[in-house]
Design a protein around this motif. Sequence first.
Motif, PDB file in Angstrom:
ATOM      1  N   SER A 209      26.837  34.300  41.893  1.00  0.00           N
ATOM      2  CA  SER A 209      25.846  33.771  42.029  1.00  0.00           C
ATOM      3  C   SER A 209      25.731  32.787  40.533  1.00  0.00           C
ATOM      4  N   GLN A 210      26.375  33.745  39.587  1.00  0.00           N
ATOM      5  CA  GLN A 210      26.447  32.451  38.614  1.00  0.00           C
ATOM      6  C   GLN A 210      27.277  30.686  38.657  1.00  0.00           C
ATOM      7  N   LEU A 211      28.208  30.927  39.425  1.00  0.00           N
ATOM      8  CA  LEU A 211      29.399  29.617  39.371  1.00  0.00           C
ATOM      9  C   LEU A 211      28.164  28.765  41.040  1.00  0.00           C
ATOM     10  N   HIS A 212      28.185  29.279  41.632  1.00  0.00           N
ATOM     11  CA  HIS A 212      27.793  29.012  42.839  1.00  0.00           C
ATOM     12  C   HIS A 212      26.230  29.121  43.785  1.00  0.00           C
ATOM     13  N   GLY A 213      25.005  29.194  42.744  1.00  0.00           N
ATOM     14  CA  GLY A 213      24.245  29.518  43.370  1.00  0.00           C
ATOM     15  C   GLY A 213      23.247  27.952  43.287  1.00  0.00           C
ATOM     16  N   LEU A 214      21.581  27.657  44.142  1.00  0.00           N
ATOM     17  CA  LEU A 214      20.863  26.189  43.825  1.00  0.00           C
ATOM     18  C   LEU A 214      21.384  25.954  42.909  1.00  0.00           C
ATOM     19  N   LYS A 215      20.836  26.366  41.318  1.00  0.00           N
ATOM     20  CA  LYS A 215      21.260  25.449  40.882  1.00  0.00           C
ATOM     21  C   LYS A 215      22.638  24.875  40.023  1.00  0.00           C
ATOM     22  N   SER A 268      38.029  27.737  33.522  1.00  0.00           N
ATOM     23  CA  SER A 268      37.123  27.205  32.504  1.00  0.00           C
ATOM     24  C   SER A 268      35.863  27.960  32.674  1.00  0.00           C
ATOM     25  N   GLU A 269      35.579  27.944  34.001  1.00  0.00           N
ATOM     26  CA  GLU A 269      33.870  28.303  34.853  1.00  0.00           C
ATOM     27  C   GLU A 269      34.673  29.617  35.081  1.00  0.00           C
ATOM     28  N   ILE A 270      35.984  30.131  35.544  1.00  0.00           N
ATOM     29  CA  ILE A 270      36.699  31.609  35.541  1.00  0.00           C
ATOM     30  C   ILE A 270      35.939  32.292  34.318  1.00  0.00           C
ATOM     31  N   GLN A 271      37.065  31.735  32.834  1.00  0.00           N
ATOM     32  CA  GLN A 271      36.933  32.377  31.785  1.00  0.00           C
ATOM     33  C   GLN A 271      35.284  32.936  31.625  1.00  0.00           C
ATOM     34  N   GLN A 272      34.299  31.546  31.121  1.00  0.00           N
ATOM     35  CA  GLN A 272      33.338  31.757  31.600  1.00  0.00           C
ATOM     36  C   GLN A 272      31.995  32.817  31.415  1.00  0.00           C
ATOM     37  N   VAL A 273      32.122  33.034  33.060  1.00  0.00           N
ATOM     38  CA  VAL A 273      31.490  34.514  34.262  1.00  0.00           C
ATOM     39  C   VAL A 273      32.880  35.355  33.867  1.00  0.00           C
ATOM     40  N   SER A 274      33.669  35.615  33.537  1.00  0.00           N
ATOM     41  CA  SER A 274      34.381  36.389  33.270  1.00  0.00           C
ATOM     42  C   SER A 274      33.853  37.165  31.956  1.00  0.00           C
ATOM     43  N   ASN A 275      34.392  36.337  31.068  1.00  0.00           N
ATOM     44  CA  ASN A 275      34.294  36.897  28.726  1.00  0.00           C
ATOM     45  C   ASN A 275      32.150  37.063  29.374  1.00  0.00           C
ATOM     46  N   LYS A 276      30.973  36.636  30.366  1.00  0.00           N
ATOM     47  CA  LYS A 276      29.757  37.729  30.790  1.00  0.00           C
ATOM     48  C   LYS A 276      29.932  39.179  30.974  1.00  0.00           C
ATOM     49  N   VAL A 277      30.528  38.769  32.585  1.00  0.00           N
ATOM     50  CA  VAL A 277      30.767  40.376  33.244  1.00  0.00           C
ATOM     51  C   VAL A 277      31.291  41.028  32.585  1.00  0.00           C
ATOM     52  N   ILE A 278      32.451  40.953  31.515  1.00  0.00           N
ATOM     53  CA  ILE A 278      33.401  41.905  30.413  1.00  0.00           C
ATOM     54  C   ILE A 278      32.298  42.609  29.131  1.00  0.00           C
ATOM     55  N   GLU A 279      31.885  41.233  28.915  1.00  0.00           N
ATOM     56  CA  GLU A 279      30.749  41.755  27.522  1.00  0.00           C
ATOM     57  C   GLU A 279      29.597  42.443  28.056  1.00  0.00           C
ATOM     58  N   LEU A 280      29.161  42.313  29.334  1.00  0.00           N
ATOM     59  CA  LEU A 280      28.313  43.085  29.763  1.00  0.00           C
ATOM     60  C   LEU A 280      28.804  44.649  30.578  1.00  0.00           C
ATOM     61  N   SER A 281      29.736  44.431  31.036  1.00  0.00           N
ATOM     62  CA  SER A 281      30.342  46.004  31.543  1.00  0.00           C
ATOM     63  C   SER A 281      31.106  46.345  30.149  1.00  0.00           C
ATOM     64  N   ASP A 282      31.774  46.134  29.153  1.00  0.00           N
ATOM     65  CA  ASP A 282      31.640  46.552  28.311  1.00  0.00           C
ATOM     66  C   ASP A 282      30.673  47.185  26.904  1.00  0.00           C
ATOM     67  N   GLY A 283      29.607  46.740  27.379  1.00  0.00           N
ATOM     68  CA  GLY A 283      28.404  47.262  26.773  1.00  0.00           C
ATOM     69  C   GLY A 283      27.672  48.334  27.595  1.00  0.00           C
ATOM     70  N   LEU A 284      27.684  47.968  29.116  1.00  0.00           N
ATOM     71  CA  LEU A 284      27.430  49.401  30.243  1.00  0.00           C
ATOM     72  C   LEU A 284      28.379  50.791  29.646  1.00  0.00           C
ATOM     73  N   THR A 285      29.756  50.398  29.992  1.00  0.00           N
ATOM     74  CA  THR A 285      30.915  51.589  29.216  1.00  0.00           C
ATOM     75  C   THR A 285      30.001  52.236  28.256  1.00  0.00           C
TER      76      THR A 285
END
Length: 374
Positions: A209-215, A268-285
């Motif tokens: 959804s973050q890398l391959h959405g319509l926009k 670079s794209e993988i890292q950007q989205v990974s960072n976002k997911v990791i930050e979200l997961s850390d906050g949720l845990t």
Amino acid sequence: MPNKADVKAWKAQLVAQAEQQILKLTDSDQFKKYLNTLAKFHRYSARNIDLIYAQNPQATQVAGFKQWQKAFNRTVNRGAKAIRIAAPIIKKLTPAEQKHLDTTDERAIVGYRYLPVFDVAQTNGEPVLSAKDFVKENLADHQNVTSLYNAFKDYLNQQTDLKVSEVPLATLDGAKGYFQPNTNEIVIGGDEPDNALKLKTLYHEYAHSQLHGLKSAFKDRPRAYQETQAEAVAYVAMQNIGVDTSNYSLGYVATWAKDKAVIHSALSEIQQVSNKVIELSDGLTKQLGLQEAQKEPEHDLKKLSAQELNKSYQGLQQQVQQATNPQQKLGLKNKLNDVHQKISKRTQKQLQAFAKQNPEIKQPDSEPDQSLKR
């Protein structure tokens, strides 16, 4: 003393070495090693992740010589070879320089210097624990994995423009889930019995959804490229919380790893989205209480095994170091002292029992040698 030309050549060699290592990522095993590095150092820049990976793919936690001493009470082993990472050189700009650079910023990055850091494996001293240690332990519980999945799903539904829904696996034609760009919807097989796989699938589809959405600028990438990226993000996210998904396919990256510009863009794209997911997961845990060490009631110390006592001691040490509230820190120190006393008493009893069972072993004299008295 090396001259400027030598230093410049050395810096260029460091970067070139990192690029060569990245270009070797043409099979799943090499790609997996790189993603493991990314999971460990997600807060570093892409440049520094590449540099760390090129110099020491096994590195897990790096810090400077003095930082290991002051922040972690550890010392760098004699003869340890430093890992070099890039640190920006920030300079206050003069009015003339601002005009030349066409900026109103008072400061700007004018270059980089390469600082020496060392991996934890190159040091010795007090144990280094991280939130990941506690998260991994807590996520061994089936219910906690489900809780993290539900929390992530609820966050996406309530805090983003994505819609996450569940359907029976039987309706997905063998897939575990999918992302629908036209409706901006993620669909997950709700009756998937493997909770870790279910969570990984949600990470995977979120990456789409973050890398391959319509926009997205990358929506027209070949499917193999897209799947590799999404699977990479999911793998990194699961590694971050300490859940092993190595039995799941990481995909094959040789189709896009041959072109230097493409691979750096992809990583670079993988890292950007990974960072976002990791930050979200850390906050949720944290919200779910999954980053807290397992606390043992004081009156149960007698029931703990030696291994559990040591683990409790290490966990309390970490909490004492991280505590900022003086009252809380005092309470943790008192608990730490209780555990220390228990370990000490248990050790003394074991030594006394050993001495009784082995009377042939000479015991130290109760009185010191008279010749040593003054």
